[in-house]
Enzyme design. Sequence first.
Site, PDB file in Angstrom:
ATOM      1  N   ASP B 393     -23.145 -35.863  38.504  1.00 12.43           N
ATOM      2  CA  ASP B 393     -24.124 -36.886  38.184  1.00 12.43           C
ATOM      3  C   ASP B 393     -25.207 -36.313  37.267  1.00 12.43           C
ATOM      4  OD1 ASP B 393     -25.007 -39.676  39.085  1.00 12.43           O
ATOM      5  OD2 ASP B 393     -26.829 -38.495  39.479  1.00 12.43           O
ATOM      6  N   GLU B 422     -20.851 -36.805  33.983  1.00  6.74           N
ATOM      7  CA  GLU B 422     -21.420 -38.146  33.831  1.00  6.74           C
ATOM      8  C   GLU B 422     -22.665 -38.029  32.981  1.00  6.74           C
ATOM      9  OE1 GLU B 422     -24.482 -39.384  35.449  1.00  6.74           O
ATOM     10  OE2 GLU B 422     -24.176 -41.543  35.456  1.00  6.74           O
TER      11      GLU B 422
END
Lengths: 675, 675
Positions: B393, B422
């Site tokens: 993330d 990401e």
Amino acid sequence: MAANAKTQKRPGAQAPQKRPRRAVIEGVQPEIDCGRFPAKRVAGDLVAIEADIFTDGHDALAAVLRYRAPGDDDWQETPFQPLVNDRWRATFRPAELGQWHYTIQAWVDDVRTWRRDFEKRAAAGVVEAIDLQIGSELIQAAAGRASGPESEQLRRWADDLRGNLPLAERTVAALDPEMAALAERFPDRSQATDYGKELTLVVDRERARYSSWYELFPRSTGEHGQHGTFRSVEKRLPYIAGMGFDVLYLPPIHPIGASHRKGRNNALVAEPGEPGSPWAIGGEAGGHRAINPELGTVDDLRHLIQAAAGYGVELALDIAFQASPNHPYVQEHPTWFRRRPDGTIQYAENPPKKYEDIYPFEFASGEWRELWQELLGVVHYWIEQGVRIFRVDNPHTKPFAFWQWLIDALKAEHPEVIFLSEAFTRPKVMYRLAKLGFDQSYTYFAWRNAKWELIEYFTELTRTEVVEYFRPNLWPNTPDILTEQLQTGLRPVFLMRLILAATLSASYGIYGPAFELLEHQPRTPGSEEYLNSEKYQIRQWDLTRPESIADFIGLVNRIRRDNPALQANRSLRFHPIDNDQLIAYSKVSADGRNVVLTIVNLDPHYPESGWIDLDLSALGLRPDQSFSVVDLLTGEQFFWHGAHNFVMLNPQVLPAHVLAVRTQARDERDFEYYL
Amino acid sequence: MAANAKTQKRPGAQAPQKRPRRAVIEGVQPEIDCGRFPAKRVAGDLVAIEADIFTDGHDALAAVLRYRAPGDDDWQETPFQPLVNDRWRATFRPAELGQWHYTIQAWVDDVRTWRRDFEKRAAAGVVEAIDLQIGSELIQAAAGRASGPESEQLRRWADDLRGNLPLAERTVAALDPEMAALAERFPDRSQATDYGKELTLVVDRERARYSSWYELFPRSTGEHGQHGTFRSVEKRLPYIAGMGFDVLYLPPIHPIGASHRKGRNNALVAEPGEPGSPWAIGGEAGGHRAINPELGTVDDLRHLIQAAAGYGVELALDIAFQASPNHPYVQEHPTWFRRRPDGTIQYAENPPKKYEDIYPFEFASGEWRELWQELLGVVHYWIEQGVRIFRVDNPHTKPFAFWQWLIDALKAEHPEVIFLSEAFTRPKVMYRLAKLGFDQSYTYFAWRNAKWELIEYFTELTRTEVVEYFRPNLWPNTPDILTEQLQTGLRPVFLMRLILAATLSASYGIYGPAFELLEHQPRTPGSEEYLNSEKYQIRQWDLTRPESIADFIGLVNRIRRDNPALQANRSLRFHPIDNDQLIAYSKVSADGRNVVLTIVNLDPHYPESGWIDLDLSALGLRPDQSFSVVDLLTGEQFFWHGAHNFVMLNPQVLPAHVLAVRTQARDERDFEYYL
């Protein structure tokens, strides 16, 4: 899952010793071959260095270009400005000739970050006291890095930010651009990222970029059958300068070997009295430091150099590192040549062809150091006589490292020296020679005739990294190259090839008087050799022949001189035109004020017409702008509007337009030299 | 002339200490950022390394690729073969996972040069005894470098060449290809050029290149309002595997913070009982090594991993390196967070927005080494539980050097681990993350809708150096991204975006069941957030909803599985089609036998038709070849001839053709799974 993976245990996974720097610097341009070779510019150019500079997260960055002049140990700095998409640019304008160096430093800038965020908070009306307090600490820290009145000033601002004034007033103070500007002058660079490479930029004099060459055989400048001399070349100077050339290049001027001397039209055996090829260097009168006595003395050469300078013409000599069998080196330095098993010296070959009048040097012999040193000394000797431009014959047959060493050594002392590489060999070899130091290079121009070939080749030379190190010098003909197209002898072909060479490239040259007199007979059909080539015999030319295009050449060179757009190559752009026989391209001067659009009819036989679809932005024009184009060759003026315009060129009249693009906004120049 | 040049005298101009090597090696591909970063391949790929290799003059060259497997100290070698224009290529096929290394050595090869020239002499009938004598000496020297019978054999050949046999017979002997082949095995490499850099190639397992991801919130897999668990996720496995996915990605599974917990639809304050965002990591039950007790235990997780493996599905976990205010680190390691002047911890911000439920780590604190070590330990812990795929993330908000260090350390021990980045941030940041070690990356695909945008973006990803290190993973939707196009809720949009993702890229994923159930209500108009987003609340989905496109997804994933062409990206080529709503592109398998041509109607409303102009060579077809195309979605077959073919697609029926291109020459596959 790791079935087919060999376990590569590492010695624990300790964090790095030093805290890694956060700013990233990559994609630096120019940077040739990872910094192994320099980029090239000329004195006074505005040099733009670009790089991708970014960091993790959302913090603001600052970066400086660091550069230093030849011989200087201290860096100068100039800030980078962001463009778009994490691309940054910085510029500087080097004046001194020689090797400049540059590198980059970038850092995460806390003051910039805080100020950018503070502006957003202020705009949203959500400033809190703590935001000012954070800012105050940052300004205080900047004060600690400054000194004297600047430090005091920053300290006062820091005090104001955390003082007792109402929040609204302190917010106004925090947004003071002067405070930000002063604080940014004292950033915390302790965690700055250094690019890590010092890149090199070679700064040459302007003639390395923009030059007009004229080659002639001095022995052909005599009269009444006499062998020409440096003195007779001097008499030719008004004619050469009158055509607008600024470099006069002479094939080798040294004594010519007698053994295996070639006769006229490359006959294997010369008749008595034939002069031989100037590239078979070395004879009784000496070698690479000697002058063929029939041409004159070294004093005559110096005199010629002085006289040429008076006409704005520089002399260029030929460097051909090879020996005739009669060269003094053959006796004095037998180890500088390759021996065959029978003890004889290996002559030049291109199997099955033999060139027994030429002995190549053995650059990898046991005594290679002495050979290299001697050859360096040869060039140095001619520099001492006042020569500053050299055309190097077949450089690709000598080691790359040799040239790199030789050019570096000479340009360290004489950065004004210019080397032209004569290498019509494979593209990567030609580019390598340019990378390692040659200032200008011959090209494939002579064999690029079709529109698509010209566009493809000159796009590669001007729109890729090649433009950073390779300066093309375009020759429509040379003593070795009478192209198939020129063999037609058609005047439009000679005009067209001249205009292409002179407008596609800032440097070009012709071999004359063969070119301007439309000489076009090949030795044998299918050959690119001239019939009765001056390489093997003396020719005395009648410069007054009616077919001479000398005046036209003079006009073209004056157009080049008066239009800075034509003196560099980076702005070259091709414009679509819906006829495969018509090619159109433009160049713009660095200041954007001089715009030249050239359109050439590549068909020497028939008039051709078509619609050009101008890239108006490349011409510095707005889509709605009216403009005029003036043909610098004829003085004709056309009023154009928009991108779509009609063109017709009749080769029997003139095969090209060389159009100055004019707007009212631009300062207009007036020229009075039309045909 | 040197007026403005500072004299840079050098200490003499001594020739170099060592004789420079003559072979040049440059333009090596792949070589990312001057060798700073590795290229990427998967085990079993045929890896092709190319370079420009040349030398001065006309001598023949030889070159080898030197490569070594992870952990090996010894180089293996394979010869380079010349292509055209001084470009050479060598190949090898790495099997082991991990970091391979490669470099190049090239040399001027005297035996090759002699033999090439000798062939020309022989063909021209000009062989002399001395030519054989030179060859004999070279073969003799090779014999000296060989040993045993090979040396003896070479010595005999050397003797034959200078022996007493007639010249013609010795010429035949000299042309013996076996002699040349044997002599070339013992070249003189004493003057060979080493490239000088050891380049790195990361070899991953196949799933790093080809993978089909399905993301779901485990807490939404319960029934009757119950909080979902790892056990209830297990019950969903047949459904997920039935759709053909092979990676099941779960958002963070850790305890969720209570302070500043977000309520449904991102409400600033959660109502009692609301579950909060899984990305607000850390609570009473622990931090990054703990599991939210409502989901189950670590044993349940291991059980899920095993059960998934039985379906050919791998579990992927989320790495989100940030903490809720309730994370144990906040108490145990207060220095790992940034303090504000008032002593409070700095929460996440995007001024003027505040995210008070999230504390970023301070990666540059005084105790950064301990922090980095701990975070490495976190990933290592989940690897020990059997996880081999991680979706990271917001990696772009942590230092690049941190990720490089962490991924290097983990992959040294576990080269089979796969990291998906990401980062929907600036392109250069995304590329940097890929260069430094992330195996797959999110992309801008979700926002590329127009034909020109798709062509431009996927040309950049597959036809530039980017393809060497950046492996795109295409997501039509994520929990954060409900694109404007999907908000129409139109079935053709969902089908079209799925087909684009699944055929443009070898790796893609969907966030379900939202995607297959055509979920499309935004929280507010103009927002890309889902209404009632699972990020903040539990959703229980009726998988039997009639609008579900689960079967269609299953069909597309089976087509991907059966067609190797779709499992890699390097062969992607776009084909012109004269309608801006129709996009056409092909992929070909590495062995050339599997060719898939995809044509998509980008207009969800109307039938569109047009003429496609196929690049037949990209499809492995000759211009005169008849071929058929079979739509793998429907079984329809079309017989085509030549490049120009008609296509019509009605989005109300199906918005795309996924065509297998078949010729009689190719081995034909039969599929039986048409709609």
